[in-house]
Design a protein around this motif. Structure first.
Motif, mmCIF file in Angstrom:
data_model
loop_
_atom_site.group_PDB
_atom_site.id
_atom_site.type_symbol
_atom_site.label_atom_id
_atom_site.label_comp_id
_atom_site.label_asym_id
_atom_site.label_seq_id
_atom_site.Cartn_x
_atom_site.Cartn_y
_atom_site.Cartn_z
ATOM 1 N N ALA A 85 0.524 -0.838 0.219
ATOM 2 C CA ALA A 85 -0.097 -0.591 -0.194
ATOM 3 C C ALA A 85 1.187 1.389 0.512
ATOM 4 O O ALA A 85 0.321 2.209 -0.744
ATOM 5 C CB ALA A 85 -1.010 0.482 1.426
ATOM 6 N N PRO A 86 1.682 1.519 0.905
ATOM 7 C CA PRO A 86 2.550 2.781 0.981
ATOM 8 C C PRO A 86 3.191 2.807 -0.362
ATOM 9 O O PRO A 86 3.308 4.054 -1.339
ATOM 10 C CB PRO A 86 3.696 2.436 1.604
ATOM 11 N N GLU A 87 4.141 2.314 -1.055
ATOM 12 C CA GLU A 87 4.394 2.091 -1.937
ATOM 13 C C GLU A 87 3.989 2.491 -3.320
ATOM 14 O O GLU A 87 4.036 3.001 -4.437
ATOM 15 C CB GLU A 87 5.360 1.811 -2.813
ATOM 16 N N ALA A 88 2.257 2.077 -3.188
ATOM 17 C CA ALA A 88 1.110 1.968 -4.434
ATOM 18 C C ALA A 88 1.114 3.584 -4.285
ATOM 19 O O ALA A 88 0.519 4.712 -5.715
ATOM 20 C CB ALA A 88 -0.069 0.808 -4.114
ATOM 21 N N TYR A 89 0.506 3.760 -3.100
ATOM 22 C CA TYR A 89 0.277 5.525 -2.765
ATOM 23 C C TYR A 89 0.956 6.569 -3.226
ATOM 24 O O TYR A 89 0.546 7.482 -4.261
ATOM 25 C CB TYR A 89 -0.250 5.563 -1.205
ATOM 26 N N ARG A 90 2.740 5.396 -3.206
ATOM 27 C CA ARG A 90 3.791 6.774 -3.667
ATOM 28 C C ARG A 90 3.510 6.702 -4.925
ATOM 29 O O ARG A 90 3.421 7.885 -5.706
ATOM 30 C CB ARG A 90 5.131 6.242 -2.877
ATOM 31 N N ILE A 91 3.423 5.310 -5.524
ATOM 32 C CA ILE A 91 3.832 5.717 -7.261
ATOM 33 C C ILE A 91 2.166 6.854 -7.782
ATOM 34 O O ILE A 91 2.730 7.348 -8.990
ATOM 35 C CB ILE A 91 2.998 3.956 -7.763
ATOM 36 N N ILE A 92 1.273 6.506 -7.077
ATOM 37 C CA ILE A 92 0.404 7.300 -7.723
ATOM 38 C C ILE A 92 0.406 8.774 -7.888
ATOM 39 O O ILE A 92 -0.030 9.285 -8.458
ATOM 40 C CB ILE A 92 -1.169 6.755 -7.305
ATOM 41 N N ARG A 93 1.013 8.814 -6.479
ATOM 42 C CA ARG A 93 0.590 11.148 -6.426
ATOM 43 C C ARG A 93 1.502 11.096 -6.065
ATOM 44 O O ARG A 93 1.626 12.202 -7.530
ATOM 45 C CB ARG A 93 1.670 10.715 -4.552
ATOM 46 N N GLU A 94 3.046 10.216 -7.286
ATOM 47 C CA GLU A 94 4.349 10.925 -8.102
ATOM 48 C C GLU A 94 4.144 10.530 -9.607
ATOM 49 O O GLU A 94 4.809 10.961 -9.749
ATOM 50 C CB GLU A 94 5.674 10.094 -7.375
ATOM 51 N N HIS A 95 2.755 9.873 -10.092
ATOM 52 C CA HIS A 95 3.028 9.472 -11.145
ATOM 53 C C HIS A 95 2.929 10.745 -12.466
ATOM 54 O O HIS A 95 2.435 11.939 -11.630
ATOM 55 C CB HIS A 95 1.778 8.893 -11.293
ATOM 56 N N SER A 96 4.100 10.888 -13.420
ATOM 57 C CA SER A 96 4.091 11.176 -14.497
ATOM 58 C C SER A 96 4.536 11.396 -15.811
ATOM 59 O O SER A 96 5.611 10.186 -15.286
ATOM 60 C CB SER A 96 4.728 12.595 -13.750
ATOM 61 N N PRO B 252 5.196 7.430 -18.659
ATOM 62 C CA PRO B 252 5.008 6.653 -18.049
ATOM 63 C C PRO B 252 4.912 5.765 -17.085
ATOM 64 O O PRO B 252 5.319 5.926 -16.236
ATOM 65 C CB PRO B 252 5.806 5.935 -19.166
ATOM 66 N N ALA B 253 3.932 4.326 -16.536
ATOM 67 C CA ALA B 253 4.028 3.558 -16.151
ATOM 68 C C ALA B 253 5.378 3.201 -15.504
ATOM 69 O O ALA B 253 5.681 2.354 -16.191
ATOM 70 C CB ALA B 253 2.586 2.510 -16.059
ATOM 71 N N PRO B 254 5.442 2.734 -14.715
ATOM 72 C CA PRO B 254 6.383 1.640 -14.056
ATOM 73 C C PRO B 254 6.311 0.289 -14.716
ATOM 74 O O PRO B 254 5.799 0.079 -14.538
ATOM 75 C CB PRO B 254 6.764 2.060 -12.529
ATOM 76 N N ALA B 255 8.028 0.039 -15.542
ATOM 77 C CA ALA B 255 6.880 -1.160 -16.590
ATOM 78 C C ALA B 255 7.355 -2.384 -16.025
ATOM 79 O O ALA B 255 6.404 -3.318 -16.103
ATOM 80 C CB ALA B 255 8.387 -1.060 -16.718
ATOM 81 N N ASN B 256 8.485 -2.529 -14.323
ATOM 82 C CA ASN B 256 8.190 -3.671 -13.654
ATOM 83 C C ASN B 256 6.347 -3.477 -13.024
ATOM 84 O O ASN B 256 6.260 -4.851 -13.236
ATOM 85 C CB ASN B 256 8.784 -3.333 -12.118
ATOM 86 N N GLU B 257 6.074 -2.825 -12.215
ATOM 87 C CA GLU B 257 4.928 -2.848 -11.517
ATOM 88 C C GLU B 257 2.840 -3.307 -12.765
ATOM 89 O O GLU B 257 2.871 -3.287 -12.634
ATOM 90 C CB GLU B 257 5.039 -1.593 -10.923
ATOM 91 N N LEU C 215 -8.175 -2.005 -17.431
ATOM 92 C CA LEU C 215 -7.500 -2.187 -16.379
ATOM 93 C C LEU C 215 -5.862 -1.585 -16.099
ATOM 94 O O LEU C 215 -5.798 -2.187 -15.436
ATOM 95 C CB LEU C 215 -7.946 -3.361 -15.739
ATOM 96 N N ARG C 216 -5.325 -1.994 -17.322
ATOM 97 C CA ARG C 216 -4.028 -1.668 -17.422
ATOM 98 C C ARG C 216 -3.008 -0.622 -16.731
ATOM 99 O O ARG C 216 -4.300 -0.013 -16.236
ATOM 100 C CB ARG C 216 -3.452 -1.373 -19.221
ATOM 101 N N LEU C 217 -2.468 -0.340 -15.829
ATOM 102 C CA LEU C 217 -2.006 0.223 -15.030
ATOM 103 C C LEU C 217 -1.575 2.004 -15.525
ATOM 104 O O LEU C 217 -1.664 2.638 -14.764
ATOM 105 C CB LEU C 217 -0.280 0.066 -14.763
ATOM 106 N N ASP C 218 -1.152 1.965 -16.664
ATOM 107 C CA ASP C 218 -1.229 3.244 -17.121
ATOM 108 C C ASP C 218 -2.679 3.448 -17.065
ATOM 109 O O ASP C 218 -2.231 4.900 -17.095
ATOM 110 C CB ASP C 218 -0.439 3.205 -18.893
ATOM 111 N N ALA C 219 -3.298 3.272 -17.458
ATOM 112 C CA ALA C 219 -4.829 3.948 -17.566
ATOM 113 C C ALA C 219 -5.210 3.963 -15.826
ATOM 114 O O ALA C 219 -6.084 5.073 -15.667
ATOM 115 C CB ALA C 219 -5.318 2.164 -18.773
ATOM 116 N N GLY C 220 -5.207 3.282 -15.640
ATOM 117 C CA GLY C 220 -5.170 3.656 -13.711
ATOM 118 C C GLY C 220 -4.422 4.652 -13.761
ATOM 119 O O GLY C 220 -5.508 5.653 -12.654
#
Lengths: 430, 430
Positions: B34-45, B47-52, B70-75
């Motif tokens: 959850a903490p890392e997911a929250y960080r990724i979402i907030r700091e997103h700008s 492309p989506a991180p490839a690994n995730e 449902l792809r992560l980049d769409a999310g």
């Protein structure tokens, strides 16, 4: 005396002597034939004939009925007193004078549905009335509507509505001629003439009353006028001879005849303990479809219907359309359903791949497990498809939304969303 | 900031950003925490991180959810706008001030029933009220009572009667806080204090309202006073953060939470198209038991209940005793049923041959097919015993009359007529 008359005379006599569903009597008739069985019974004194005693015992044994009270010698003792008073010529004349007669299993109008009773089928069937006896041959056009004697206004109303809807489709209403729901079912049927003649062949008989006592009189007397109208426009039947009183045993056994005659039995209103439930259970035991109408949970008069539905013995039905749905999906023999044959004949290549776009894998597995014809329950599908119940229920919901699956009766079948196509590539019907 | 607080803060933020049942969000949390997911979402700008991106796609694929939306980049695009406004500290303080807080899956009171939702389980659960949160852990003590908003007097009455009966057994009533049947269910639950303290441990929480919007205000406003009473004596929960408005999507998703929380869902009155049916279908899809109350066939307000019963999605129930019967027969885990263990331990020799005297052969075959523990349906028994449905139904009726078979849930199990005996010759429990 020709052979057919001898058969009729013997069975008329036997129906006077032997109680309904007395398996020893049925076994003796099956072993020796009706005329010889009648002779053995009438001339009985001393020990039972050894050969027949043995054969009757073996036949009963094969039917899982091996109680000592069912031995032939016990039967002969049981029948002795009544045998002395049998007068089949007089009984046949009496019914003939009343506009009736006797059907034997050899008769072309002998009810097809009685086959399900096995050894418990009646030895003969007395009838009177003006209806066309051919309807007895066709369980799929006979619907039993039964219920409690102390009917409420609610029960009478829903009974009348369902009967009207069934009559409009030319179906014949079978009931027991009793007070309450039975009387309402007959009356509502008599009030509806059914579809115009010519469309419906043979002419539509509106109602059949299956009586527990002899047809020489109407019982209960309070239903005299109604039963006279059934005589004038429909058919009354009974397995007991003229003069027989409607005893408790005969009422219970009468219920099995109602259930056996009809493809479907509907209980429109019944108390927790009601004879109508016995009819419903007879029907369910024979694998026939049973429906029941719900009502207020505060009405004791609906408690029997709720019990049947709750225990899984009956499907909940709220109107005639739902009864007809049961009839068309579950009971119709395959040769009467061209749609099914067409679906079966449809080749895999005729299907459109778009129909399955985006379906998850488990739904494709489920699709493969869906039968074309005889419905499978969710439980059976789970076993066949190797999926959990959650996937099955979710999948069925998705597939039916896409018109790829259809609920029918208690189960599910495969459907093809673009409708039936002309049969091709399939074996043609003879 | 300790680890637990970081987890709580992250999930509070995520519950503000991600819509209920957004599987991409759940997948990202499962993949990254959850903490890392929250960080990724907030700091997103960018492309989506490839690994995730890859791992989320694989996880969704394994769950049969492979739509491109449902792809992560769409999310990440979907969540971007709302992420900027997330303020979990403020939300947590707000709920704390209102006498509430946030549960995460790590919390000891996280609802056990949510496991059935899989990837669709909520990311966090907001709560407020004075009830004991431990009740959330115990689906077998939670009964959902739901129905239509425009309830009739009949529907209100039967709802109140069933709730009273369930409360008398210490069960907790879960509903959606809406007008009509929901409100009646909560009110009836609040009126009953339940069994005296000490008998029932933990203290009995009367009712839980599962809300579609943020818990900072009561919705609908007409239920303000009632929901305040739920707060004072029970629990309100929601998966959306304070301030979230109750949208149509959130209402629909809220229904899945009600179904998942409870061992049983009962629909006491519902129209043909009612949100209550969605709750019932969620429950059925999860393999939970569903009940529905019948009513007049002339009442449109009962048509939804009749539909559920007729389609086999719900069992007909007429009172609290029948609901409790569902709870005790179908849901209780085996270790809580000593009777079953005893029956299993009972050796063949302990049975009395008289129990089977006179049973026809097909009934003995059926007896062998009856399970000791997990009920089998008549269909399954027919397959296992190799008998026709007529023999199965007749046999079950004979065997249950002799107390050799028992209907339980949707199926049948074996019984032993002389009652459970002390366990002997069987492996002893640890």
């Amino acid at each position: 005396m020709n052979k057919q008359h001898a058969e009729t005379l013997a069975r008329a006599g036997l129906s006077h002597i032997i109680e309904p569903n007395d398996l020893t009597g049925s076994a003796l008739v099956q072993v020796a034939g009706a005329p010889e069985a009648y002779r053995i019974i009438r001339e009985h004194s001393g020990p039972a004939p050894a050969n027949e005693q043995q054969q009757v015992a073996e036949l009963l044994d094969a039917n899982g009925a091996n109680r000592s009270s069912l031995r032939l010698d016990a039967g002969l003792e049981r029948w002795r007193a009544r045998a002395a008073h049998a007068d089949p010529e007089s009984d046949l004349k009496c019914m003939n004078d009343l506009g009736g007669g006797l059907l034997t299993p050899a008769n072309e109008n002998w009810p097809l549905g009685f086959e399900a009773l096995g050894l418990g089928a009646p030895l003969a069937l007395w009838y009177r009335g003006t209806g066309n006896l051919r309807i007895l041959r066709d369980p799929a056009r006979l619907v039993a509507i039964v219920g409690s004697r102390d009917a409420t206004e609610y029960g009478r109303t829903i009974t009348a509505e369902i009967v009207q809807g069934l009559r409009a489709r030319g179906l014949c209403i079978v009931s027991g001629g009793a007070y309450g729901i039975d009387a309402q079912a007959h009356q509502a049927a008599l009030a509806e003439s059914g579809p115009p003649l010519g469309v419906d062949d043979p002419p539509s008989t509106s109602t059949i009353a299956v009586m527990a006592g002899g047809l020489n009189r109407f019982y209960p007397s309070g239903n005299d006028e109604m039963l006279q109208r059934v005589h004038n426009h429909g058919i009354l039947i009974a397995e007991v001879a003229p003069g027989a009183t409607p005893t408790r045993w005969r009422f219970l056994q009468r219920n099995r005849l109602i259930a056996a005659l009809c493809a479907i039995t509907i209980v429109t209103e019944a108390r927790w303990r009601s004879g109508a439930l016995s009819t419903a259970h007879h029907a369910a035991e024979m694998g026939r479809d049973v429906g029941a109408t719900p009502g207020s949970v505060f009405s004791a008069n609906s408690a029997g219907c709720h019990r049947l539905i709750r225990e899984g013995a009956a499907t909940l039905v709220t109107d005639a359309a739902e009864v007809i749905e049961m009839l068309t999906t579950a009971q119709r023999p395959p040769e009467l359903s061209p749609g099914i044959a067409q679906r079966q004949g449809r080749s895999e290549s005729a299907e459109d791949a778009r129909d399955y776009d985006g379906l998850p894998v488990q739904d494709l597995l489920l699709l493969d497990a869906l039968p074309l014809r005889s419905p499978r329950t969710a439980d059976q599908l789970a076993v066949l498809a190797g999926l959990g119940m959650g996937s099955i229920l979710g999948g069925l919901s998705r597939l039916s939304a896409r018109h790829l699956a259809e609920r029918t009766g208690n189960g599910w079948i495969r459907r093809f969303p673009r409708g039936p196509e002309p049969q091709r590539g399939a074996p043609s019907a003879p």
